[in-house]
Design a protein around this motif. Structure first.
Motif, PDB file in Angstrom:
ATOM      1  N   ASN A  34       2.271   4.787   7.496  1.00 15.64           N
ATOM      2  CA  ASN A  34       1.687   3.583   6.903  1.00 15.64           C
ATOM      3  C   ASN A  34       2.362   2.271   7.278  1.00 15.64           C
ATOM      4  O   ASN A  34       1.735   1.215   7.205  1.00 15.64           O
ATOM      5  CB  ASN A  34       1.702   3.769   5.370  1.00 15.64           C
ATOM      6  CG  ASN A  34       1.428   2.493   4.634  1.00 15.64           C
ATOM      7  OD1 ASN A  34       0.280   2.054   4.564  1.00 15.64           O
ATOM      8  ND2 ASN A  34       2.461   1.867   4.092  1.00 15.64           N
TER       9      ASN A  34
ATOM     10  N   ASP B 131      11.655   3.265   4.910  1.00 15.27           N
ATOM     11  CA  ASP B 131      11.330   1.841   5.094  1.00 15.27           C
ATOM     12  C   ASP B 131      12.517   1.125   5.723  1.00 15.27           C
ATOM     13  O   ASP B 131      13.668   1.520   5.556  1.00 15.27           O
ATOM     14  CB  ASP B 131      10.980   1.208   3.737  1.00 15.27           C
ATOM     15  CG  ASP B 131      10.107  -0.035   3.874  1.00 15.27           C
ATOM     16  OD1 ASP B 131       8.918   0.037   3.493  1.00 15.27           O
ATOM     17  OD2 ASP B 131      10.606  -1.074   4.371  1.00 15.27           O
TER      18      ASP B 131
ATOM     19  N   LEU C 291       0.825  -1.206   0.000  1.00 14.67           N
ATOM     20  CA  LEU C 291       0.000   0.000   0.000  1.00 14.67           C
ATOM     21  C   LEU C 291       0.861   1.258   0.000  1.00 14.67           C
ATOM     22  O   LEU C 291       0.526   2.247  -0.656  1.00 14.67           O
ATOM     23  CB  LEU C 291      -0.928   0.010   1.222  1.00 14.67           C
ATOM     24  CG  LEU C 291      -1.831  -1.209   1.413  1.00 14.67           C
ATOM     25  CD1 LEU C 291      -2.811  -0.975   2.549  1.00 14.67           C
ATOM     26  CD2 LEU C 291      -2.582  -1.527   0.132  1.00 14.67           C
TER      27      LEU C 291
ATOM     28  N   TYR D 290      -2.767  -7.321  16.582  1.00 11.94           N
ATOM     29  CA  TYR D 290      -3.043  -6.491  15.400  1.00 11.94           C
ATOM     30  C   TYR D 290      -4.287  -5.634  15.628  1.00 11.94           C
ATOM     31  O   TYR D 290      -4.267  -4.416  15.414  1.00 11.94           O
ATOM     32  CB  TYR D 290      -3.225  -7.389  14.168  1.00 11.94           C
ATOM     33  CG  TYR D 290      -3.310  -6.622  12.867  1.00 11.94           C
ATOM     34  CD1 TYR D 290      -2.166  -6.118  12.262  1.00 11.94           C
ATOM     35  CD2 TYR D 290      -4.532  -6.384  12.260  1.00 11.94           C
ATOM     36  CE1 TYR D 290      -2.238  -5.398  11.083  1.00 11.94           C
ATOM     37  CE2 TYR D 290      -4.615  -5.676  11.074  1.00 11.94           C
ATOM     38  CZ  TYR D 290      -3.468  -5.189  10.482  1.00 11.94           C
ATOM     39  OH  TYR D 290      -3.537  -4.467   9.306  1.00 11.94           O
TER      40      TYR D 290
ATOM     41  N   LYS E 290      -4.314  -1.586  15.983  1.00 10.83           N
ATOM     42  CA  LYS E 290      -5.002  -0.765  14.977  1.00 10.83           C
ATOM     43  C   LYS E 290      -6.162   0.017  15.592  1.00 10.83           C
ATOM     44  O   LYS E 290      -6.432   1.145  15.186  1.00 10.83           O
ATOM     45  CB  LYS E 290      -5.464  -1.639  13.810  1.00 10.83           C
ATOM     46  CG  LYS E 290      -4.299  -2.231  12.984  1.00 10.83           C
ATOM     47  CD  LYS E 290      -3.458  -1.150  12.317  1.00 10.83           C
ATOM     48  CE  LYS E 290      -2.445  -1.738  11.331  1.00 10.83           C
ATOM     49  NZ  LYS E 290      -1.627  -0.702  10.676  1.00 10.83           N
TER      50      LYS E 290
HETATM   51  N1  LIG Z   1      -2.704  -5.324   2.721  1.00 13.80           N
HETATM   52  C1  LIG Z   1      -3.849  -5.302   3.396  1.00 13.80           C
HETATM   53  O1  LIG Z   1      -4.800  -6.038   3.048  1.00 13.80           O
HETATM   54  C2  LIG Z   1      -4.017  -4.363   4.566  1.00 13.80           C
HETATM   55  C3  LIG Z   1      -5.274  -4.237   5.139  1.00 13.80           C
HETATM   56  C4  LIG Z   1      -5.451  -3.372   6.217  1.00 13.80           C
HETATM   57  C5  LIG Z   1      -4.390  -2.626   6.693  1.00 13.80           C
HETATM   58  N2  LIG Z   1      -3.173  -2.771   6.128  1.00 13.80           N
HETATM   59  C6  LIG Z   1      -2.086  -1.944   6.666  1.00 13.80           C
HETATM   60  O2  LIG Z   1      -1.466  -1.259   5.609  1.00 13.80           O
HETATM   61  C7  LIG Z   1      -0.106  -0.999   5.938  1.00 13.80           C
HETATM   62  C8  LIG Z   1       0.776  -1.482   4.793  1.00 13.80           C
HETATM   63  O3  LIG Z   1       0.581  -2.873   4.654  1.00 13.80           O
HETATM   64  P1  LIG Z   1       0.935  -3.666   3.299  1.00 13.80           P
HETATM   65  O4  LIG Z   1      -0.133  -4.644   3.081  1.00 13.80           O
HETATM   66  O5  LIG Z   1       1.275  -2.705   2.233  1.00 13.80           O
HETATM   67  O6  LIG Z   1       2.205  -4.487   3.812  1.00 13.80           O
HETATM   68  P2  LIG Z   1       3.648  -4.692   3.135  1.00 13.80           P
HETATM   69  O7  LIG Z   1       4.291  -5.742   3.974  1.00 13.80           O
HETATM   70  O8  LIG Z   1       3.534  -4.902   1.666  1.00 13.80           O
HETATM   71  O9  LIG Z   1       4.361  -3.294   3.374  1.00 13.80           O
HETATM   72  C9  LIG Z   1       4.739  -2.862   4.645  1.00 13.80           C
HETATM   73  C10 LIG Z   1       6.054  -2.119   4.526  1.00 13.80           C
HETATM   74  O10 LIG Z   1       6.387  -1.635   5.822  1.00 13.80           O
HETATM   75  C11 LIG Z   1       7.767  -1.872   6.033  1.00 13.80           C
HETATM   76  N3  LIG Z   1       8.014  -1.966   7.469  1.00 13.80           N
HETATM   77  C12 LIG Z   1       7.655  -2.977   8.301  1.00 13.80           C
HETATM   78  N4  LIG Z   1       8.067  -2.699   9.536  1.00 13.80           N
HETATM   79  C13 LIG Z   1       8.698  -1.505   9.492  1.00 13.80           C
HETATM   80  C14 LIG Z   1       9.329  -0.693  10.449  1.00 13.80           C
HETATM   81  N5  LIG Z   1       9.433  -1.076  11.724  1.00 13.80           N
HETATM   82  N6  LIG Z   1       9.855   0.486  10.063  1.00 13.80           N
HETATM   83  C15 LIG Z   1       9.786   0.882   8.770  1.00 13.80           C
HETATM   84  N7  LIG Z   1       9.197   0.144   7.812  1.00 13.80           N
HETATM   85  C16 LIG Z   1       8.661  -1.029   8.175  1.00 13.80           C
HETATM   86  C17 LIG Z   1       8.077  -3.171   5.300  1.00 13.80           C
HETATM   87  O11 LIG Z   1       9.454  -3.290   5.006  1.00 13.80           O
HETATM   88  C18 LIG Z   1       7.209  -3.021   4.058  1.00 13.80           C
HETATM   89  O12 LIG Z   1       7.902  -2.385   3.000  1.00 13.80           O
HETATM   90  C19 LIG Z   1       0.143  -1.685   7.271  1.00 13.80           C
HETATM   91  O13 LIG Z   1       0.026  -0.749   8.313  1.00 13.80           O
HETATM   92  C20 LIG Z   1      -0.971  -2.711   7.344  1.00 13.80           C
HETATM   93  O14 LIG Z   1      -1.311  -3.059   8.665  1.00 13.80           O
HETATM   94  C21 LIG Z   1      -2.955  -3.616   5.067  1.00 13.80           C
END
Ligand SMILES: NC(=O)c1ccc[n+]([C@@H]2O[C@H](COP(=O)([O-])OP(=O)(O)OC[C@H]3O[C@@H](n4cnc5c(N)ncnc54)[C@H](O)[C@@H]3O)[C@@H](O)[C@H]2O)c1
Length: 258
Positions: free
Chosen positions: A94, A40, A21, A159, A163
């Protein structure tokens, strides 16, 4: 009336921007004219992402490596964003991790990690950004929560708690900083098709057909759909919106399932 999604002359910092995202949000901000800073933990990933974006928008994007759980690294990233773009107008707070497991068996380290990244990290980023925005006269922060901060699911204790904490944090900071012209909102995605969901489905750990059947929209969301809703919250088009969580879940959380 201002309804512009034009971010020309503005600087955005996005955490967790190497993939998923965050990367889709970064694409949206760069496309809307923002100077964009990607932050990141994934060093290779964030550099590859910045190179790809700069290929289409030369000089508009820079990459920083660090963890949102490290307040000093986060403060340095906010300062670096100001150095890069002259201001810090938008922060997409994010970065986050998912985590499933039965609560009766959940070990301390897993619980603490889920809270540390998803809630503590979100606070450190918002606080560092808020300090700069208060001084410069305003800004817009968008926290990535989740529909699982608004409704619950079993085996996601850390989680969901983290959240839900992000949803509450969004309200607290919004009312605390409203008189500084800082808006704080949250985007709460439902299930989104990302590399993670594709991998879990391929491994048989996620039943996409069952998920599609559960969502009133009949499908998972796309990263671009989450990015565009986030862009609205970050932009002047939502100038009178603060403290809100926009749930982008295809109707999941509105549906009291039989
Ligand atoms: N994908 C979904 O369906 C979904 C749904 C609801 C919420 N979310 C939320 O959206 C956000 C992004 O999720 P995503 O699905 O894109 O996941 P993703 O794993 O593709 O991306 C997350 C990114 O965050 C980075 N990251 C993780 N821990 C970190 C830290 N401590 N410091 C800096 N960077 C860090 C990772 O390296 C990765 O690039 C998250 O907060 C997740 O909880 C995702």
């Amino acid at each position: 009336m201002t309804t512009t999604f034009d971010f020309t002359g503005r600087t955005a910092l996005l955490t967790g921007a190497a993939s998923g995202l965050g990367l889709a949000m970064a694409r949206a901000f760069v496309g809307a004219g923002a100077k964009t800073v990607l932050f990141d933990l994934d060093e290779d990933g964030v550099r590859v992402a910045a190179d790809a974006l700069n290929a289409d928008h030369p000089g508009q994007v820079t990459a920083l490596v660090g963890s949102i759980t490290d307040p000093a690294a986060v403060a340095a990233a906010c300062e670096a964003a100001v150095a890069f773009g002259g201001r810090l107008d938008v922060v997409m707070n994010n970065a986050g991790i998912s985590g499933n497991g039965p609560s009766l068996d959940l070990d301390e380290a897993t619980w603490r990690r889920g809270i540390d990244i998803n809630l503590n990290g979100a606070f450190f980023v918002a606080q560092a950004a808020g300090r700069i925005m208060a001084e410069q006269g305003g800004g817009s922060i968008v926290n990535t929560a989740s529909m699982y901060g608004v409704v619950a699911a079993p085996e996601r204790a850390a989680y969901c708690a983290a959240k839900a904490g992000v949803v509450a944090l969004t309200k607290v900071l919004a009312i605390e900083w409203a008189d500084r012209n800082i808006r704080v909102n949250a985007i709460a995605p439902g299930y989104v098709r990302t590399a993670l969901t594709e991998t879990l489905a391929a491994q048989g750990r996620l039943d996409l057909d069952a998920l599609n059947a559960r969502v009133p929209a009949g499908r998972l969301g796309t990263p671009e759909e989450i990015a565009s809703a986030s862009l609205f919250l970050a932009s002047d088009a939502s100038a009178y919106v603060t403290g809100q969580t926009l749930v982008a879940d295809g109707g999941w959380s509105s549906y009291s399932y039989l």
